[in-house]
Design an enzyme around this catalytic site. Structure first.
Site, PDB file in Angstrom:
ATOM      1  N   HIS A   1       0.187 -11.625   1.352  1.00 16.80           N
ATOM      2  CA  HIS A   1      -0.728 -11.066   0.521  1.00 16.80           C
ATOM      3  C   HIS A   1      -1.019 -11.299  -0.756  1.00 16.80           C
ATOM      4  O   HIS A   1      -0.330 -11.033  -1.599  1.00 16.80           O
ATOM      5  CB  HIS A   1      -0.147  -9.666   0.023  1.00 16.80           C
ATOM      6  CG  HIS A   1      -1.269  -8.566   0.114  1.00 16.80           C
ATOM      7  ND1 HIS A   1      -0.318  -7.176   0.464  1.00 16.80           N
ATOM      8  CD2 HIS A   1      -2.228  -8.253  -0.262  1.00 16.80           C
ATOM      9  CE1 HIS A   1      -1.479  -5.729  -0.409  1.00 16.80           C
ATOM     10  NE2 HIS A   1      -2.841  -6.887  -1.088  1.00 16.80           N
TER      11      HIS A   1
ATOM     12  N   TYR B   1       0.576  -1.233  -0.207  1.00 18.82           N
ATOM     13  CA  TYR B   1      -0.169   0.124   0.509  1.00 18.82           C
ATOM     14  C   TYR B   1       0.437   1.481   0.135  1.00 18.82           C
ATOM     15  O   TYR B   1       1.309   1.367   1.011  1.00 18.82           O
ATOM     16  CB  TYR B   1      -1.142  -0.029   1.146  1.00 18.82           C
ATOM     17  CG  TYR B   1      -2.127  -1.052   1.460  1.00 18.82           C
ATOM     18  CD1 TYR B   1      -2.160  -1.765  -0.143  1.00 18.82           C
ATOM     19  CD2 TYR B   1      -2.454  -1.756   2.487  1.00 18.82           C
ATOM     20  CE1 TYR B   1      -2.715  -3.097   0.015  1.00 18.82           C
ATOM     21  CE2 TYR B   1      -2.940  -2.780   2.606  1.00 18.82           C
ATOM     22  CZ  TYR B   1      -3.850  -3.317   1.362  1.00 18.82           C
ATOM     23  OH  TYR B   1      -3.835  -4.519   0.852  1.00 18.82           O
TER      24      TYR B   1
HETATM   25  P1  NAD Z   1     -13.569   0.145   1.301  1.00 12.87           P
HETATM   26  O1  NAD Z   1     -14.641  -1.209   0.342  1.00 12.87           O
HETATM   27  O2  NAD Z   1     -13.258   0.131   2.333  1.00 12.87           O
HETATM   28  O3  NAD Z   1     -13.873   1.618   0.314  1.00 12.87           O
HETATM   29  C1  NAD Z   1     -12.360   2.422   0.803  1.00 12.87           C
HETATM   30  C2  NAD Z   1     -12.828   3.491   0.185  1.00 12.87           C
HETATM   31  O4  NAD Z   1     -14.028   4.548   0.861  1.00 12.87           O
HETATM   32  C3  NAD Z   1     -11.897   4.605   0.706  1.00 12.87           C
HETATM   33  O5  NAD Z   1     -11.820   5.842  -0.323  1.00 12.87           O
HETATM   34  C4  NAD Z   1     -12.389   5.003   1.859  1.00 12.87           C
HETATM   35  O6  NAD Z   1     -11.847   6.201   1.629  1.00 12.87           O
HETATM   36  C5  NAD Z   1     -14.149   5.027   0.942  1.00 12.87           C
HETATM   37  N1  NAD Z   1     -14.844   5.493   2.553  1.00 12.87           N
HETATM   38  C6  NAD Z   1     -14.550   4.828   3.729  1.00 12.87           C
HETATM   39  N2  NAD Z   1     -16.130   4.709   4.766  1.00 12.87           N
HETATM   40  C7  NAD Z   1     -16.685   6.000   3.770  1.00 12.87           C
HETATM   41  C8  NAD Z   1     -17.791   6.671   3.906  1.00 12.87           C
HETATM   42  N3  NAD Z   1     -18.115   6.198   5.143  1.00 12.87           N
HETATM   43  N4  NAD Z   1     -17.994   7.411   3.154  1.00 12.87           N
HETATM   44  C9  NAD Z   1     -17.936   7.542   2.153  1.00 12.87           C
HETATM   45  N5  NAD Z   1     -15.968   6.907   1.312  1.00 12.87           N
HETATM   46  C10 NAD Z   1     -16.007   6.552   2.454  1.00 12.87           C
HETATM   47  O7  NAD Z   1     -12.578  -0.734   0.416  1.00 12.87           O
HETATM   48  P2  NAD Z   1     -10.668  -1.043   0.244  1.00 12.87           P
HETATM   49  O8  NAD Z   1     -10.106   0.581   1.304  1.00 12.87           O
HETATM   50  O9  NAD Z   1      -9.890  -1.288  -0.543  1.00 12.87           O
HETATM   51  O10 NAD Z   1     -11.156  -2.008   1.620  1.00 12.87           O
HETATM   52  C11 NAD Z   1     -10.459  -2.174   2.703  1.00 12.87           C
HETATM   53  C12 NAD Z   1      -9.502  -2.446   3.800  1.00 12.87           C
HETATM   54  O11 NAD Z   1      -9.148  -3.999   4.005  1.00 12.87           O
HETATM   55  C13 NAD Z   1      -7.947  -2.111   2.975  1.00 12.87           C
HETATM   56  O12 NAD Z   1      -7.778  -0.443   2.958  1.00 12.87           O
HETATM   57  C14 NAD Z   1      -6.762  -2.961   2.765  1.00 12.87           C
HETATM   58  O13 NAD Z   1      -6.643  -2.659   4.606  1.00 12.87           O
HETATM   59  C15 NAD Z   1      -7.902  -4.063   3.722  1.00 12.87           C
HETATM   60  N6  NAD Z   1      -7.596  -5.042   1.538  1.00 12.87           N
HETATM   61  C16 NAD Z   1      -7.134  -5.839   1.815  1.00 12.87           C
HETATM   62  C17 NAD Z   1      -6.516  -6.741   0.629  1.00 12.87           C
HETATM   63  C18 NAD Z   1      -6.326  -7.730   0.622  1.00 12.87           C
HETATM   64  O14 NAD Z   1      -5.530  -8.032   1.279  1.00 12.87           O
HETATM   65  N7  NAD Z   1      -5.975  -8.625  -0.727  1.00 12.87           N
HETATM   66  C19 NAD Z   1      -7.423  -6.119  -0.648  1.00 12.87           C
HETATM   67  C20 NAD Z   1      -8.495  -5.069  -0.710  1.00 12.87           C
HETATM   68  C21 NAD Z   1      -8.634  -4.612   1.087  1.00 12.87           C
END
Ligand code: NAD
Length: 314
Positions: free
Chosen positions: A117, A54
């Protein structure tokens, strides 16, 4: 707090996804990101998820800085094996170096969870016979309390979890208002085996928000279009699609923590409020009627690891 499978680690039902701290969703106010981390801890969110991938180490560095002096209150998960869009190295040598680099950036001498990952980009045999044994040695050394696998391809995740004693599985975009196939095999398997199950991206990587998806969103254009229509329907009914989507995802009984990406204290507050939000009881079904016809996850990784093509090599 919820038990993270049989690890003995307790995590908050809402987890702090730190990929936005690495600017994966665009530029951020760094001070505000740190204040969101501090406020999260003060409001009972103890679970933080990051990766060297990230922001190409930026997320780990910023999370480490923000947690300085607060590390003992946090459950920290990081990852190894993925370092760039196309940069994967699942060798034991790289994994063993990777954890030391992550610990330096995170300013700690252990992580609570170390994940491999995005397993679908690797070779199944290498993962089983070289990479996961290297993670197990890291756990024995005390540098990680638990080990896990992450990815999008559910069949491979389930197969690896059956074949190797991982403590945690993290999948993303597989349990949300549009897509719910986590329940087909992975969730029951984790429940039976006492594996901690983490559901990430409940907002479908930003698609289920008024801000809309990032330009790199890998989802089908029809799904993204349907998400826009769902947002418009929620606004007509005086609701927010993000809140409806969070409320929906947070209710899964087998998920220890739902990881949402957070940039600001305002997003943190909105997502915490979603824990208690009263949603018009008809609205989730009406939103799902728009989304579900397009609710198929995309594929990533090696073709042989895609769900449709995956054959268990026993
Ligand atoms: P998400 O679905 O959580 O969406 C995140 C987006 O939504 C960001 O732009 C954030 O600023 C916005 N957001 C958050 N809360 C909000 C709200 N209440 N209103 C409006 N916008 C809002 O997607 P993500 O960040 O990809 O997934 C969450 C976390 O999961 C990642 O940060 C990561 O830590 C983890 N993740 C891991 C993997 C992996 O290991 N392969 C893959 C995807 C995500």
């Amino acid at each position: 707090m919820s038990p993270l499978g049989n690890t003995g680690i307790e995590v908050s039902p809402l987890g702090f996804g730190a990929s936005p701290l690495g600017e994966e969703f665009g530029p951020i106010d760094v001070g505000e990101g740190a204040r969101a981390v501090h406020e999260a801890l003060d409001r009972g969110v103890n679970f933080f998820d990051t990766s060297p991938f990230y922001g190409r180490t930026l997320s780990e560095k910023r999370l480490g800085e923000a947690l300085e002096g607060r590390r003992d209150r946090a459950v920290v998960a990081t990852k190894c094996g993925r370092y760039g869009q196309e940069d994967f190295d699942f060798s034991a040598e790289r994994i063993t170096r990777s954890i030391d680099e992550s610990l330096g950036r995170l300013r700690t001498d252990y992580v609570d969870v170390l994940h491999l990952h995005d397993v679908e980009f690797g070779d199944r045999d290498q993962i089983l016979y070289e990479t996961l044994p290297a993670l197990a040695r890291i756990k024995e050394s005390g540098k990680a309390r638990a080990i896990g696998v992450t990815g999008l391809q559910l069949e491979l995740l389930a197969d690896l979890a059956e074949a190797f004693p991982v403590d945690v599985v993290l999948t993303y975009a597989r349990y949300n208002l549009a897509i719910q196939d986590i329940d087909a095999r992975l969730a029951p398997l984790c429940r039976e085996r006492g594996i901690g199950l983490i559901n990430a991206s409940p907002l479908l990587l930003g698609a289920l928000t008024d801000g809309g998806p990032p330009s790199w969103h890998p989802g089908d254009p029809e799904l993204l279009l349907a998400a826009r229509r769902a947002g418009a329907l929620c606004r007509e009914r005086g609701a927010s699609l993000a809140v409806v989507a969070m409320r929906f995802a947070l209710d899964h009984a087998d998920v220890a923590s739902t990881l949402v990406g957070i940039r600001t204290r305002e997003e943190l507050s909105q997502n915490l409020e979603a824990l208690q939000a009263e949603v018009d009881p008809d609205l989730p079904a009406d939103v799902q009627a728009i989304l579900r016809p397009h609710g198929t996850a995309w594929t990533t990784g090696r073709p042989e690891n895609h769900d449709a093509a995956f054959v268990r090599a026993l």
